[in-house]
Design a protein around this motif. Sequence first.
Motif, PDB file in Angstrom:
ATOM      1  N   PRO A 107       0.825  -1.219   0.000  1.00  0.00           N
ATOM      2  CA  PRO A 107       0.000   0.000   0.000  1.00  0.00           C
ATOM      3  C   PRO A 107       0.850   1.256   0.000  1.00  0.00           C
ATOM      4  CG  PRO A 107      -0.018  -1.053   2.163  1.00  0.00           C
ATOM      5  CD  PRO A 107       0.704  -1.989   1.239  1.00  0.00           C
ATOM      6  N   GLU A 108       0.281   2.340  -0.522  1.00  0.00           N
ATOM      7  CA  GLU A 108       0.982   3.624  -0.587  1.00  0.00           C
ATOM      8  C   GLU A 108       1.380   4.102   0.800  1.00  0.00           C
ATOM      9  OE1 GLU A 108       2.627   6.877  -2.651  1.00  0.00           O
ATOM     10  OE2 GLU A 108       1.865   4.929  -3.339  1.00  0.00           O
ATOM     11  N   GLU A 109       0.545   3.814   1.806  1.00  0.00           N
ATOM     12  CA  GLU A 109       0.849   4.246   3.168  1.00  0.00           C
ATOM     13  C   GLU A 109       2.153   3.626   3.664  1.00  0.00           C
ATOM     14  OE1 GLU A 109      -1.997   2.859   2.250  1.00  0.00           O
ATOM     15  OE2 GLU A 109      -3.251   4.666   2.130  1.00  0.00           O
ATOM     16  N   GLN A 110       2.405   2.381   3.279  1.00  0.00           N
ATOM     17  CA  GLN A 110       3.636   1.718   3.704  1.00  0.00           C
ATOM     18  C   GLN A 110       4.847   2.290   2.985  1.00  0.00           C
ATOM     19  OE1 GLN A 110       3.468  -2.570   3.579  1.00  0.00           O
ATOM     20  NE2 GLN A 110       5.679  -2.789   3.657  1.00  0.00           N
ATOM     21  N   ARG A 111       4.683   2.625   1.705  1.00  0.00           N
ATOM     22  CA  ARG A 111       5.800   3.201   0.958  1.00  0.00           C
ATOM     23  C   ARG A 111       6.168   4.598   1.481  1.00  0.00           C
ATOM     24  NH1 ARG A 111       6.825   0.272  -3.749  1.00  0.00           N
ATOM     25  NH2 ARG A 111       5.151  -1.119  -4.430  1.00  0.00           N
ATOM     26  N   MET A 112       5.161   5.326   2.035  1.00  0.00           N
ATOM     27  CA  MET A 112       5.386   6.696   2.499  1.00  0.00           C
ATOM     28  C   MET A 112       5.454   6.780   4.021  1.00  0.00           C
ATOM     29  SD  MET A 112       5.393   8.508  -0.336  1.00  0.00           S
ATOM     30  CE  MET A 112       4.966  10.178   0.133  1.00  0.00           C
ATOM     31  N   ALA A 113       5.510   5.661   4.708  1.00  0.00           N
ATOM     32  CA  ALA A 113       5.451   5.648   6.172  1.00  0.00           C
ATOM     33  C   ALA A 113       6.641   6.386   6.769  1.00  0.00           C
ATOM     34  CB  ALA A 113       5.427   4.203   6.673  1.00  0.00           C
ATOM     35  N   GLY A 114       6.360   7.108   7.887  1.00  0.00           N
ATOM     36  CA  GLY A 114       7.445   7.751   8.622  1.00  0.00           C
ATOM     37  C   GLY A 114       7.621   9.219   8.325  1.00  0.00           C
ATOM     38  N   PHE A 115       6.722   9.840   7.530  1.00  0.00           N
ATOM     39  CA  PHE A 115       6.904  11.242   7.165  1.00  0.00           C
ATOM     40  C   PHE A 115       5.744  12.127   7.619  1.00  0.00           C
ATOM     41  CE2 PHE A 115       9.720   9.011   4.336  1.00  0.00           C
ATOM     42  CZ  PHE A 115      10.863   9.791   4.423  1.00  0.00           C
ATOM     43  N   GLY A 116       4.945  11.643   8.538  1.00  0.00           N
ATOM     44  CA  GLY A 116       3.850  12.456   9.065  1.00  0.00           C
ATOM     45  C   GLY A 116       4.123  12.824  10.513  1.00  0.00           C
ATOM     46  N   GLY A 117       3.377  13.793  11.016  1.00  0.00           N
ATOM     47  CA  GLY A 117       3.463  14.135  12.431  1.00  0.00           C
ATOM     48  C   GLY A 117       4.656  15.009  12.766  1.00  0.00           C
ATOM     49  N   ILE A 118       5.696  14.438  13.363  1.00  0.00           N
ATOM     50  CA  ILE A 118       6.843  15.173  13.872  1.00  0.00           C
ATOM     51  C   ILE A 118       7.549  15.965  12.759  1.00  0.00           C
ATOM     52  CG2 ILE A 118       8.396  13.199  13.555  1.00  0.00           C
ATOM     53  CD1 ILE A 118       9.832  14.105  16.105  1.00  0.00           C
ATOM     54  N   ASN A 119       8.010  17.182  13.133  1.00  0.00           N
ATOM     55  CA  ASN A 119       8.748  18.021  12.189  1.00  0.00           C
ATOM     56  C   ASN A 119      10.216  17.615  12.215  1.00  0.00           C
ATOM     57  OD1 ASN A 119       9.786  19.969  10.547  1.00  0.00           O
ATOM     58  ND2 ASN A 119       9.295  21.705  11.878  1.00  0.00           N
ATOM     59  N   ARG A 120      10.669  16.953  11.159  1.00  0.00           N
ATOM     60  CA  ARG A 120      12.039  16.462  11.080  1.00  0.00           C
ATOM     61  C   ARG A 120      13.010  17.533  10.605  1.00  0.00           C
ATOM     62  NH1 ARG A 120      12.246  10.807  10.606  1.00  0.00           N
ATOM     63  NH2 ARG A 120      10.195   9.818  10.688  1.00  0.00           N
ATOM     64  N   TYR A 121      12.492  18.658  10.154  1.00  0.00           N
ATOM     65  CA  TYR A 121      13.341  19.634   9.468  1.00  0.00           C
ATOM     66  C   TYR A 121      13.364  20.982  10.190  1.00  0.00           C
ATOM     67  CZ  TYR A 121      12.322  15.977   6.154  1.00  0.00           C
ATOM     68  OH  TYR A 121      12.163  14.741   5.566  1.00  0.00           O
ATOM     69  N   LYS A 122      13.193  20.953  11.517  1.00  0.00           N
ATOM     70  CA  LYS A 122      13.172  22.182  12.305  1.00  0.00           C
ATOM     71  C   LYS A 122      14.498  22.919  12.221  1.00  0.00           C
ATOM     72  CE  LYS A 122      11.700  23.876  16.830  1.00  0.00           C
ATOM     73  NZ  LYS A 122      11.217  23.498  18.174  1.00  0.00           N
ATOM     74  N   ASP A 123      15.601  22.177  12.154  1.00  0.00           N
ATOM     75  CA  ASP A 123      16.928  22.800  12.102  1.00  0.00           C
ATOM     76  C   ASP A 123      17.159  23.582  10.821  1.00  0.00           C
ATOM     77  OD1 ASP A 123      17.432  21.676  14.544  1.00  0.00           O
ATOM     78  OD2 ASP A 123      18.565  19.977  13.745  1.00  0.00           O
ATOM     79  N   LEU A 124      16.344  23.351   9.808  1.00  0.00           N
ATOM     80  CA  LEU A 124      16.531  24.040   8.530  1.00  0.00           C
ATOM     81  C   LEU A 124      15.681  25.299   8.426  1.00  0.00           C
ATOM     82  CD1 LEU A 124      16.466  20.928   6.147  1.00  0.00           C
ATOM     83  CD2 LEU A 124      18.454  22.089   7.109  1.00  0.00           C
ATOM     84  N   GLU A 125      14.902  25.597   9.462  1.00  0.00           N
ATOM     85  CA  GLU A 125      14.031  26.764   9.429  1.00  0.00           C
ATOM     86  C   GLU A 125      14.773  28.013   9.892  1.00  0.00           C
ATOM     87  OE1 GLU A 125      10.743  25.726  11.865  1.00  0.00           O
ATOM     88  OE2 GLU A 125       9.865  24.310  10.413  1.00  0.00           O
ATOM     89  N   GLY A 126      14.225  29.186   9.506  1.00  0.00           N
ATOM     90  CA  GLY A 126      14.773  30.460   9.976  1.00  0.00           C
ATOM     91  C   GLY A 126      15.774  31.101   9.055  1.00  0.00           C
ATOM     92  N   PHE A 127      15.946  30.582   7.843  1.00  0.00           N
ATOM     93  CA  PHE A 127      16.886  31.156   6.883  1.00  0.00           C
ATOM     94  C   PHE A 127      16.121  31.699   5.679  1.00  0.00           C
ATOM     95  CE2 PHE A 127      19.000  27.697   9.154  1.00  0.00           C
ATOM     96  CZ  PHE A 127      20.095  28.361   9.693  1.00  0.00           C
ATOM     97  N   ASP A 128      16.834  32.502   4.864  1.00  0.00           N
ATOM     98  CA  ASP A 128      16.180  33.127   3.712  1.00  0.00           C
ATOM     99  C   ASP A 128      15.613  32.089   2.749  1.00  0.00           C
ATOM    100  OD1 ASP A 128      16.770  35.589   4.722  1.00  0.00           O
ATOM    101  OD2 ASP A 128      18.566  35.892   3.499  1.00  0.00           O
ATOM    102  N   ASN A 129      16.309  30.965   2.569  1.00  0.00           N
ATOM    103  CA  ASN A 129      15.890  29.935   1.613  1.00  0.00           C
ATOM    104  C   ASN A 129      15.469  28.654   2.324  1.00  0.00           C
ATOM    105  OD1 ASN A 129      16.556  31.104  -1.208  1.00  0.00           O
ATOM    106  ND2 ASN A 129      18.386  31.535   0.001  1.00  0.00           N
ATOM    107  N   SER A 130      14.924  28.805   3.536  1.00  0.00           N
ATOM    108  CA  SER A 130      14.536  27.629   4.327  1.00  0.00           C
ATOM    109  C   SER A 130      13.515  26.763   3.600  1.00  0.00           C
ATOM    110  CB  SER A 130      13.979  28.067   5.676  1.00  0.00           C
ATOM    111  OG  SER A 130      15.007  28.560   6.490  1.00  0.00           O
ATOM    112  N   LYS A 131      12.533  27.388   2.958  1.00  0.00           N
ATOM    113  CA  LYS A 131      11.475  26.617   2.296  1.00  0.00           C
ATOM    114  C   LYS A 131      12.044  25.752   1.181  1.00  0.00           C
ATOM    115  CE  LYS A 131       6.985  27.060   0.039  1.00  0.00           C
ATOM    116  NZ  LYS A 131       5.935  27.986  -0.438  1.00  0.00           N
ATOM    117  N   LEU A 132      12.936  26.327   0.367  1.00  0.00           N
ATOM    118  CA  LEU A 132      13.544  25.578  -0.736  1.00  0.00           C
ATOM    119  C   LEU A 132      14.358  24.405  -0.206  1.00  0.00           C
ATOM    120  CD1 LEU A 132      14.340  25.241  -3.735  1.00  0.00           C
ATOM    121  CD2 LEU A 132      16.198  26.869  -3.308  1.00  0.00           C
TER     122      LEU A 132
END
Length: 325
Positions: A107-132
């Motif tokens: 199932p698609e849920e198994q292929r995409m498992a592990g990427f919901g809920g917790i913010n794994r990319y908090k350390d990349l926030e706060g910069f001019d190009n954080s979104k990219l």
Amino acid sequence: MSKVKYFYDSETLSYKKIERKKGRKLGITLLGITGCFLGGFILLLIYLNIPQIQTPQEKALKRELHNIQMQYGLLNKKMDQIQDVMANIEDRDNNIYRLYFEANPIPEEQRMAGFGGINRYKDLEGFDNSKLITETTKRMDILTKRLVVQSRSLDEITELAREKGKLLQAIPAIQPVNNQDLSRIASGYGWRNDPFTKVRKFHYGMDFTAPRGTPVYATGDGKVARADNRSTGYGNHIRIDHGYGYTSLYGHLYKYNVRRGQSVKRGDVIGYVGSTGRSEAPHLHYEIFKDDERINPINFYYGNLSADEFSQVLEKAERENQSLD
């Protein structure tokens, strides 16, 4: 040393020293300082509002930033292509490979498992190009996860293919007697007249009439489970365990060509047609078991019969005549 200035006094007809007032001197000083600050502020405003005015270091950093943004853009385009290829592979995996080998789709849920809920990319926030940077990193992580899942799936498919190959070789899939050696198919699977009691009873195999000594062939790969005459009615008979729940039985043999425990391949000569046991004439009585239940052997001759030959065998096997055992 500051110069001393004088002025001529016409009344006294003499030169007098000019005395500077302290307040005036302070005012001139303050006026100069204010002018400097004002001039500097104006220059700062001009500098901040004219982007063309940049230091060499700023220009170098700006070029480097632009190059990084361009590289991220190219990376995202490549990931778009990889995602399309990945989606195609996953679709074939679920709808062709796993379907063919009777495995459950992933199932698609198994292929995409592990990427919901917790913010794994908090350390990349706060910069001019954080979104990219965040979006690109997330896409890379998702692709990596999908590749791992797909790699494991292909490993499973490889193992299933090996097992499928073994299964296809093991299933009893040919006639135990060659067509050119057959006199006729005396009886098929179903209700038949007993040759001795003349009472209708269920016949659990197929009878192939052939001269005594005609070769009998193993119909699939397996191991000889029995080669004896200690089963009522079958006389000299052989049982081959093919694995996967399949067993084939060859009865009323004249003699054996194998022994118990011996491994055989499809097409090996395992014995010869006879009339031992409860038999009216030389013939081979052939049965197939699946999970210890007798099933109709007519469905297992696709390995060496053409469509026309199979139709003829089917027609003969369905005739309600007298069996030979």
